[in-house]
Design a protein around this motif. Structure first.
Motif, PDB file in Angstrom:
ATOM      1  N   ASP A 151       0.797  -1.224   0.000  1.00  0.00           N
ATOM      2  CA  ASP A 151       0.000   0.000   0.000  1.00  0.00           C
ATOM      3  C   ASP A 151       0.831   1.277   0.000  1.00  0.00           C
ATOM      4  O   ASP A 151       0.282   2.374   0.117  1.00  0.00           O
ATOM      5  N   SER A 152       2.141   1.160  -0.143  1.00  0.00           N
ATOM      6  CA  SER A 152       2.981   2.360  -0.145  1.00  0.00           C
ATOM      7  C   SER A 152       4.113   2.231  -1.154  1.00  0.00           C
ATOM      8  O   SER A 152       4.032   2.755  -2.263  1.00  0.00           O
ATOM      9  N   GLY A 153       5.177   1.505  -0.802  1.00  0.00           N
ATOM     10  CA  GLY A 153       6.304   1.385  -1.707  1.00  0.00           C
ATOM     11  C   GLY A 153       5.944   0.781  -3.047  1.00  0.00           C
ATOM     12  O   GLY A 153       6.407   1.255  -4.099  1.00  0.00           O
TER      13      GLY A 153
ATOM     14  N   GLU B 139       2.995   0.844  -4.507  1.00  0.00           N
ATOM     15  CA  GLU B 139       2.196   1.820  -5.251  1.00  0.00           C
ATOM     16  C   GLU B 139       3.089   2.859  -5.919  1.00  0.00           C
ATOM     17  O   GLU B 139       2.842   3.278  -7.053  1.00  0.00           O
ATOM     18  N   ALA B 140       4.141   3.268  -5.224  1.00  0.00           N
ATOM     19  CA  ALA B 140       5.077   4.229  -5.810  1.00  0.00           C
ATOM     20  C   ALA B 140       5.779   3.634  -7.026  1.00  0.00           C
ATOM     21  O   ALA B 140       5.960   4.308  -8.046  1.00  0.00           O
TER      22      ALA B 140
ATOM     23  N   GLU C  62       8.768   1.271   7.967  1.00  0.00           N
ATOM     24  CA  GLU C  62       8.007   2.227   7.164  1.00  0.00           C
ATOM     25  C   GLU C  62       8.859   3.258   6.433  1.00  0.00           C
ATOM     26  O   GLU C  62       8.412   3.852   5.458  1.00  0.00           O
TER      27      GLU C  62
ATOM     28  N   ASN D 215       9.553   2.855   2.612  1.00  0.00           N
ATOM     29  CA  ASN D 215       8.264   2.814   1.916  1.00  0.00           C
ATOM     30  C   ASN D 215       7.621   4.194   1.846  1.00  0.00           C
ATOM     31  O   ASN D 215       7.096   4.594   0.802  1.00  0.00           O
ATOM     32  N   LEU D 216       7.678   4.925   2.954  1.00  0.00           N
ATOM     33  CA  LEU D 216       7.101   6.267   2.943  1.00  0.00           C
ATOM     34  C   LEU D 216       7.887   7.200   2.032  1.00  0.00           C
ATOM     35  O   LEU D 216       7.301   8.056   1.352  1.00  0.00           O
TER      36      LEU D 216
ATOM     37  N   LEU E 189       6.741   6.501  -1.430  1.00  0.00           N
ATOM     38  CA  LEU E 189       5.385   7.010  -1.629  1.00  0.00           C
ATOM     39  C   LEU E 189       5.365   8.532  -1.651  1.00  0.00           C
ATOM     40  O   LEU E 189       4.652   9.140  -2.463  1.00  0.00           O
ATOM     41  N   ASP E 190       6.134   9.166  -0.777  1.00  0.00           N
ATOM     42  CA  ASP E 190       6.224  10.631  -0.785  1.00  0.00           C
ATOM     43  C   ASP E 190       6.657  11.138  -2.158  1.00  0.00           C
ATOM     44  O   ASP E 190       6.069  12.078  -2.703  1.00  0.00           O
TER      45      ASP E 190
ATOM     46  N   ALA F 160       3.905  10.574  -4.711  1.00  0.00           N
ATOM     47  CA  ALA F 160       2.735  11.410  -4.437  1.00  0.00           C
ATOM     48  C   ALA F 160       3.000  12.871  -4.776  1.00  0.00           C
ATOM     49  O   ALA F 160       2.120  13.566  -5.325  1.00  0.00           O
TER      50      ALA F 160
ATOM     51  N   ARG G 178      -0.393  10.820   7.180  1.00  0.00           N
ATOM     52  CA  ARG G 178       0.204   9.528   6.837  1.00  0.00           C
ATOM     53  C   ARG G 178       1.494   9.306   7.620  1.00  0.00           C
ATOM     54  O   ARG G 178       1.716   8.242   8.202  1.00  0.00           O
TER      55      ARG G 178
END
Length: 383
Positions: A54-56, A58-59, A309, A312-313, A316-317, A320, A346
């Protein structure tokens, strides 16, 4: 002073900065990335990362690199072992290939992102010494060689001790109370088969009150080990890491009553030990909107690694932020406002989870807290 202009300037060629540059490139937007390292190979990139669905992941889909990522996944890397300090196995999971957090070597992932960018996107060996606003959302970034760059959008992707963060926030990382000492056991199946058997094929915890071993098997067959100790911030300063034998003895003194098979993870390590203090920004770190500048990854929300996290964040950052810029063409401020509105909650949720996990890992009855957490996840999946 020589000054050049770059419409989008990203400071830091870590995973987040590269993800931002890549997703912008996919949408036809050029960016310039600055990094202090002399080259992509200037230093090792660390161990394995579990990339969350749901993060890495998706990026990586937004970057158009998902299939290439899957080809680099470490098969078996989602296996898990949890032991107590007597080396009794308290929980064990195999990797059946159906998990949603596949493991990849951080260096392989970084190379994948780097290879997807046009030549010349990343400027290596560039030391940023400061940045200042010029008005109207424009900024000037000064470099150690005396030159300067100007930009319409400045992104701090430069990690824990960001040079860009002071434009937005006075916050600084603080010590979490946990220090790591990293060790490597190379060619484990041949040279360290007993340690390889203890750790298994994936991620490993051996935990007790205020300390423990966290480890994983890497894709090259080596074992990467973190000896974790709750200790004062100055504890690592008392260890002479230039004398590997003495350093091993000092670290192992913290595990004097632990099973010999666990102590061997440090005692038999190849090469020098590496000290790491664990720092974090305040949970819920955020800033007021400042025209033309923002942060991502550890520069924005440095947290402890105990929930997996951080990387992964950062990915995603980056994705996004790029998508927000694409969705608000010609209106950088609207894009940054939209990006930060999602970033802050988040990051706060993940930082809270990381801090909570850190408390579970090293509490007095460890590893019971971690076992209870996995048990709760089991119940939620079957409910």
């Amino acid at each position: 002073m020589t000054t050049t202009h770059h419409p989008v300037l990203i400071v830091g060629a870590g995973l987040g900065g590269l993800a931002l540059a890549r997703v912008l490139h996919v949408h036809g937007i050029a960016a310039t990335v600055l990094d202090l390292d002399a080259s992509p190979a200037a230093r090792t990139q660390g161990g394995m990362l579990d990339i969350h669905s749901d993060s890495g992941q998706e990026a990586l889909r937004a970057a158009g690199l998902y299939e290439e990522f899957r080809a680099l996944v470490h098969q078996g890397g989602e296996a898990l072992r949890i032991l107590d300090q007597r080396a009794v196995v308290r929980r064990e999971e195999s990797d059946d290939g159906t998990g949603d957090r596949p493991e990849i070597d951080r260096g392989d992932l970084r190379d994948l992102l780097l290879g997807s960018l046009p030549d010349g996107t990343v400027h290596w060996g560039v030391k940023v010494t400061g940045a200042r606003p010029l008005g109207g959302g424009r900024h000037e970034v000064t470099l150690a060689d005396g030159t300067a760059l100007t930009t319409e959008l400045l992104v701090g992707a430069d990690g824990a001790w960001s040079r860009i963060r002071p434009l937005l926030s006075d916050a600084e990382p603080v010590y979490t109370g946990v220090s790591f000492v990293e060790a490597d056991l190379r060619d484990a199946d041949t040279r360290h088969p007993a340690s390889g058997a203890v750790i298994g094929s994936g991620f490993f915890f051996a935990l007790g009150h205020g300390r423990g071993f966290l480890a994983h098997r890497e894709s090259d067959g080596s074992l990467h080990v973190y000896a974790a100790v709750r200790a004062p911030e100055e504890w690592l300063d008392s260890i002479d890491f230039t004398d590997t034998g003495a350093a091993k003895s000092t670290v192992l003194a913290e595990f004097a009553d632990w099973d010999p098979s666990l102590r061997a993870l440090v005692a038999d390590a190849d090469g020098p030990l590496v000290p790491r203090r664990v720092y974090a920004l305040p949970t819920g770190h955020r800033w007021a909107r400042v025209p033309g500048v923002t942060l991502l990854g550890d520069a924005a929300h440095l947290m402890s690694p105990f929930a997996g996290e951080g990387a992964n964040l950062a990915l995603l950052d980056g994705a996004a932020l790029a998508l927000a810029l694409v969705e608000h063409p010609g209106d950088t401020e609207a894009a940054l406002a939209a990006y930060e509105a999602e970033l802050f909650p988040r990051a706060e949720a993940s930082a809270s989870a990381s801090a909570h996990s850190g408390e579970l890992l090293f509490r007095a009855d460890a590893p019971q807290g971690l076992l209870d957490m996995f048990g709760a996840h089991d119940e939620a999946r079957t409910a």
